[in-house]
Enzyme design. Structure first.
Site, mmCIF file in Angstrom:
data_model
loop_
_atom_site.group_PDB
_atom_site.id
_atom_site.type_symbol
_atom_site.label_atom_id
_atom_site.label_comp_id
_atom_site.label_asym_id
_atom_site.label_seq_id
_atom_site.Cartn_x
_atom_site.Cartn_y
_atom_site.Cartn_z
ATOM 1 N N HIS A 1 -3.204 -13.389 1.431
ATOM 2 C CA HIS A 1 -4.552 -13.975 1.504
ATOM 3 C C HIS A 1 -5.646 -12.912 1.484
ATOM 4 O O HIS A 1 -6.811 -13.237 1.702
ATOM 5 C CB HIS A 1 -4.690 -14.820 2.773
ATOM 6 C CG HIS A 1 -3.886 -16.077 2.711
ATOM 7 N ND1 HIS A 1 -4.322 -17.218 2.079
ATOM 8 C CD2 HIS A 1 -2.652 -16.362 3.190
ATOM 9 C CE1 HIS A 1 -3.406 -18.165 2.184
ATOM 10 N NE2 HIS A 1 -2.370 -17.669 2.850
ATOM 11 N N SER B 1 -2.696 -16.862 7.675
ATOM 12 C CA SER B 1 -2.982 -18.023 6.847
ATOM 13 C C SER B 1 -3.474 -19.242 7.610
ATOM 14 O O SER B 1 -4.111 -20.114 7.027
ATOM 15 C CB SER B 1 -1.756 -18.392 6.017
ATOM 16 O OG SER B 1 -0.640 -18.588 6.859
ATOM 17 N N LYS C 1 -2.590 -17.023 -5.317
ATOM 18 C CA LYS C 1 -3.778 -17.474 -4.573
ATOM 19 C C LYS C 1 -5.029 -16.984 -5.305
ATOM 20 O O LYS C 1 -5.425 -17.604 -6.283
ATOM 21 C CB LYS C 1 -3.665 -17.001 -3.131
ATOM 22 C CG LYS C 1 -2.384 -17.560 -2.470
ATOM 23 C CD LYS C 1 -2.279 -17.268 -1.023
ATOM 24 C CE LYS C 1 -0.899 -17.530 -0.466
ATOM 25 N NZ LYS C 1 -0.489 -18.930 -0.471
HETATM 26 N N1 PMP Z 1 2.536 -14.822 2.639
HETATM 27 C C1 PMP Z 1 1.566 -15.572 3.174
HETATM 28 C C2 PMP Z 1 0.805 -15.049 4.352
HETATM 29 C C3 PMP Z 1 1.283 -16.844 2.632
HETATM 30 O O1 PMP Z 1 0.331 -17.626 3.178
HETATM 31 C C4 PMP Z 1 2.020 -17.297 1.513
HETATM 32 C C5 PMP Z 1 1.724 -18.642 0.839
HETATM 33 N N2 PMP Z 1 1.655 -19.721 1.676
HETATM 34 C C6 PMP Z 1 3.015 -16.480 1.003
HETATM 35 C C7 PMP Z 1 3.251 -15.244 1.573
HETATM 36 C C8 PMP Z 1 3.850 -16.920 -0.173
HETATM 37 O O2 PMP Z 1 3.170 -16.764 -1.362
HETATM 38 P P1 PMP Z 1 3.548 -17.653 -2.640
HETATM 39 O O3 PMP Z 1 2.828 -18.938 -2.516
HETATM 40 O O4 PMP Z 1 3.122 -16.814 -3.794
HETATM 41 O O5 PMP Z 1 5.032 -17.829 -2.609
#
Ligand code: PMP
Length: 394
Positions: free
Chosen positions: A211, A183, A242
């Site tokens: 992502h 991310s 997302k």
């Molecule tokens: N895994 C990754 C790699 C993320 O970037 C994120 C969100 N920042 C999440 C899990 C968590 O997802 P959510 O926003 O649906 O809780």
């Protein structure tokens, strides 16, 4: 004023302010669009995870409002008591098919999907071998499981192999876990190598495709599809927050894994299920993904256009290979100045500083969506040119 037992937090907040790392979220006034209004300023929005522009798509809005009228605003219970609705099961079946898995289970967020699953499938006798840059929700899940945690250098397959070798014991389970797309870097996990290493050691292979779902692979099916390693990854995590544009997370895998999570996935057991509107909007998003593959193609076209623009200006975008494109500024202060100058020029890109990224690798993080026009991106590039010159970054 009487002394409060929480006064120490004021001091800690003052320290964060002093270090320039206190968070003051901007407020979005309206829909999550490529051009949006935050804190009273109209900006080109390079800050959302709304990769395919589905968050404010008319079909999702309509599905959400129709489901709310038909099934109510809330689900009224946790899934294991009275909160499993036909819509939840429909969405789970759709996601299982989308990911090529036997079954799937929906969680309230990607965060709880990761933390609830890692925490549920391992015990303190086991070991987790985890990429250094894996998401916080994987780290929390690993801690909750109480398994031994071994971290390998980012994307280093040989190091993962060695850790699996060193931690092998009779009767001990091993989990090899990686983000699909990272991310903060926007690079892609070396999944074929990791899968091979997991198979060699008989380890469980798990991937967090937060992502990558809706971004990589045919119709956005994710990293497994991108690399053609179907059937070789035991646990696939996806987020509905997302590219899917709504809220929630899911796990896709064999049906006995899903049944285990129904019994032992703590967020599933102890937190109320998603409202009907959220669930129906996710189903509408899947329909669009399947019907409109050109959305994913457009996302990649726009991404290439923007990345090439940054490179020709002389910017360093690190190892990025995806719509997440960091623009490396170096010191924290430089990244914050770059973010501020861009904001003043009408471009929203948050600064990402230590400890989220290593010291000296502070950056602004840009995320392109399929709905940005070339005009949006050209204007943003012009702002990057002016700001970069002023800060001697280019
Ligand atoms: N895994 C990754 C790699 C993320 O970037 C994120 C969100 N920042 C999440 C899990 C968590 O997802 P959510 O926003 O649906 O809780």
């Amino acid at each position: 004023m009487p002394l409060s037992s929480l006064d120490y937090l004021k001091e800690q907040l003052a320290e964060l302010e002093e270090a320039g790392s206190a968070i003051h979220p901007k407020t979005l006034e309206g829909e999550q669009l490529p051009r949006a209004r935050f804190d009273g300023r109209d900006v080109i929005n390079l800050a959302s995870n709304n990769y395919l522009g589905l968050a404010a798509h008319p079909r999702l809005k309509e599905a959400a409002s129709k489901a709310a009228m038909e099934y109510g605003a809330g689900s009224g219970a946790v899934r294991t008591i009275a909160g499993t609705m036909t819509l939840h099961r429909e969405l789970e079946k759709r996601f299982a098919a989308f990911k090529g898995a036997e079954d799937a289970i929906m969680f309230q967020s990607g965060f709880t999907a990761n933390s609830g699953t890692v925490g549920a499938i391992l015990t303190k006798e086991d070991v987790i071998v985890s990429d250094q840059l894996n998401h916080a929700s994987i780290i929390d899940g690993a801690r909750l499981s109480r398994a031994e945690i071994k971290v390998f250098q980012h994307k280093d397959v040989a190091a993962a192999d060695q850790l699996l070798e060193e931690t092998k014991r009779d009767g001990r389970r091993q989990l090899l876990i990686t983000d699909g797309v990272f991310s903060m870097e926007g690079d892609i996990a070396p999944l074929p190598g990791l899968v091979e290493v997991a198979e060699k050691h008989g380890a469980i292979m798990m991937i967090d495709d937060a992502h990558a779902s809706g971004v990589l692979g045919t119709n956005g099916r994710g990293t497994v599809d991108h690399f053609g390693v179907h059937g070789r990854v035991d646990v696939q995590v996806g987020t509905l927050s997302k590219a899917i544009g709504v809220l929630g997370g899911f796990i896709a895998g064999p049906s006995h894994l899903i049944e285990w999570l129904v019994n032992r996935g703590r967020p599933f057991l102890f937190s109320t299920s998603a409202p009907p509107g959220v669930t129906a909007a996710c189903i509408a998003a899947l329909d669009i993904l399947e019907e409109e593959p050109e959305r994913v193609e457009r996302l990649w076209d726009r991404t290439r256009f923007f990345k090439e623009g940054l490179h020709s200006l002389g910017y360093d975008t690190g190892q990025s290979e995806t719509p997440i494109t960091p623009v490396i500024a170096g010191e924290d202060r430089k990244a914050q100045d770059l973010s501020r100058l861009l904001w003043e020029a009408g471009v929203f890109t948050p600064a990402i500083v230590y400890p989220t990224v290593a010291k000296g690798a502070a950056r602004v993080r840009t995320i392109i969506t399929s709905e940005h026009t070339e005009d949006d991106l050209s204007r943003a590039l012009e702002a990057f040119r002016l700001a970069g010159r002023r800060l001697s970054l280019i």
